[in-house]
Scaffold this motif. Structure first.
Motif, PDB file in Angstrom:
ATOM      1  N   ASP A 112      -0.397 -28.417 -14.918  1.00 32.81           N
ATOM      2  CA  ASP A 112       0.317 -27.285 -15.505  1.00 32.81           C
ATOM      3  C   ASP A 112       0.606 -26.282 -14.392  1.00 32.81           C
ATOM      4  O   ASP A 112      -0.297 -25.605 -13.903  1.00 32.81           O
ATOM      5  CB  ASP A 112      -0.537 -26.647 -16.606  1.00 32.81           C
ATOM      6  N   ARG A 151       1.856 -34.352 -17.762  1.00 26.73           N
ATOM      7  CA  ARG A 151       2.081 -32.910 -17.625  1.00 26.73           C
ATOM      8  C   ARG A 151       2.484 -32.308 -18.967  1.00 26.73           C
ATOM      9  O   ARG A 151       2.003 -31.216 -19.339  1.00 26.73           O
ATOM     10  CB  ARG A 151       3.146 -32.636 -16.570  1.00 26.73           C
ATOM     11  N   LYS A 174       0.297 -29.365 -20.800  1.00 22.17           N
ATOM     12  CA  LYS A 174       0.931 -28.075 -21.092  1.00 22.17           C
ATOM     13  C   LYS A 174       0.974 -27.796 -22.585  1.00 22.17           C
ATOM     14  O   LYS A 174       0.774 -26.651 -23.026  1.00 22.17           O
ATOM     15  CB  LYS A 174       2.348 -28.038 -20.496  1.00 22.17           C
TER      16      LYS A 174
END
Length: 481
Positions: A271, A374, A378
């Motif tokens: 992140d 990712r 996130k």
């Protein structure tokens, strides 16, 4: 009853089991304890005569699988391990048949090392770090601190793996929020639980660098041998990230082993909004990460990384065994899978027999890639931030931490309630009993906190919203009575 496997029976059985798994995961089902009467009679005497393959598979499907726990339900937001995603489970099943051990020369053995390399790059670890898989964070920390013990004592002219310890005072430095496996590792390694020095934390539950420096200087002046300094890259309690770079610089200046416990939080590096908080990983002599946490692998897989894997050999190597060494040939003359152990992972840790765990990580990263992981990280971090914001803005909720990663801590508040800690504990229990949401708790600065931990890949925004509405509704009801 003896059984000879027939062609196609494994595929047929796995298809039936897979359909049942899909059905159960998709359902909002009651807890196994509520349905206890349906599975209690599984307790029976040891069978003298087997019922056979088909009957066993059928009983598994009909009488066992529907009554497991709810860790794969999207409402499981309790602890830093949830039900696995599909692809690593499939990979683990394939490996259990086709590469039951991680040793030997095969595609699975190649992937064992390749996946370790991929995982290190995913988490921002230095390129020279090499690792091995073990059964989880407990063993991963034990291996890392075993290497730290080896290095510290050899520097003091004693080989602890060969000759044991000599009773001199030693210390491992970790924050008061560090995972309890640090103390357990110290106990197992003969250093003693009391050798772990608990460093005070700041208002954000991170290790206080000034306190660490003071404790180190005092201990060094008193003749204590520092074994390691531990930084948490995402604590279990609140997800706090210790100041890795500052701690690493201190460890480097004093030539003390620097260990980063990233069992839960190290994938948070993905992140970009918090990536700078992982600066300083280059200082690490060792680090751990558990794929069975944020990556969604089946439980039982952790990874330990060190800058120099030879020190793991020094700390954990086995004595030669004639039934092993006598079975192998020179590496350049290998012509069958079993003429070499391959990379000697069994010499780098505490396990000899070990499954092929790397194929699970390989499958996850092949399926998702860096970008897919990712997005997952996130999204989960967003859930925690959303929860904290919701609690801060609601008149009867209070956020107790500012989330750094995917853990939020909050509580229900009302001026008419005398004991908020006891009230919130009761509230948490009621939410669990009335709904699909399994949530845990912790204590932040003496205050009992409801603690959702968002790492479950099946949890969606509508689940988060429903959970928070339920907390308020149940809280209001309990406050009224």
């Amino acid at each position: 009853m003896t059984h000879t496997p027939s062609t196609g029976e494994v595929g047929s059985a796995l298809e039936s089991v897979g359909k049942q798994i899909d059905s159960i995961i998709a359902a909002d089902k009651p807890d196994a304890v509520v349905l206890k009467s349906k599975w209690q009679d599984l307790r029976e005497e040891l069978p003298q005569k087997g019922v056979g393959f088909d009957a066993t598979v059928n009983e598994l499907i009909e009488r066992v699988m529907p009554f497991g726990n709810r860790m794969s339900d999207p409402g499981f937001i309790g602890w830093i391990t949830s039900g696995p995603t599909s692809i690593p489970t499939i990979a683990a099943t394939a490996a259990s048949f086709l590469a039951p051990q991680r040793s030997g020369i095969s595609a699975f053995n190649l992937i064992e090392e390749l996946s370790l390399e991929w995982l290190a790059r995913l988490c921002g670890l230095p390129g020279e770090m090499k690792g091995l898989y073990s059964s989880g964070g407990s063993t991963a920390n034990l291996v890392a601190l075993g290497a730290a013990r080896q290095k510290a004592f050899v520097s003091a002219e004693l080989d602890p793996a060969m000759h044991g310890l000599d009773g001199r005072p030693v210390a491992i430095y970790a924050s008061s929020e560090a995972h309890h496996t640090i103390a357990r590792s110290a106990a197992v390694l003969g250093l003693g639980r009391r050798s772990v020095r608990s460093v005070p934390i700041d208002s954000r539950q991170r290790i206080r660098v000034d306190a660490l420096e003071s404790m180190l200087q005092e201990d060094l002046a008193g003749g204590c041998l520092p074994i390691a300094i531990v930084a948490s890259a995402g604590t279990t309690n609140t997800g706090a990230i210790d100041p890795i770079e500052e701690i690493g610089a201190i460890a480097s200046a004093l030539d003390v082993w620097f260990h980063v416990d990233g069992a839960y939080g190290l994938p948070g590096f993905l992140d970009e909004r918090v990536a700078d908080r992982f600066s300083g990983l280059d200082f690490a002599d060792s680090a751990i990460v558990d794929p069975h946490k944020w990556l969604g692998a089946p439980v039982g897989i952790g990874a330990t990384y060190v800058k120099d894997r030879s020190i793991l050999f020094d700390a954990f190597t086995q004595e030669p065994a004639p039934y092993l060494e006598g079975s192998f040939v020179a590496e350049d003359d290998v012509q069958t899978s079993f003429e070499s152990m391959g990379i000697p992972y069994s010499e780098f840790g505490v396990e000899l027999s070990s499954p092929s765990r790397g194929v699970q990580v390989w499958a996850i990263l092949k399926e998702l890639g860096v970008e897919g992981m990712r997005r997952r990280v996130k999204t989960d971090n967003d859930f925690a931030s959303y929860t904290a914001r919701f609690a801060s803005e609601h008149p009867r909720l209070e956020s107790l931490t500012e989330p750094e990663l995917s853990i939020a801590c909050f509580r229900y508040v009302d001026d008419a309630i005398d004991d908020l800690n006891a009230f919130n504990q009761n509230l948490l229990v009621e939410v669990r009993r009335r709904s699909r949401y399994i949530v845990s708790s912790t204590v932040v600065a003496g205050q009992y906190a409801i603690r959702p931990c968002y790492i479950n890949a099946r949890t969606r925004q509508d689940h988060v919203d429903e959970f928070l509405r339920l907390v308020v509704e149940v809280g209001d009801e309990l406050a009224a009575t």
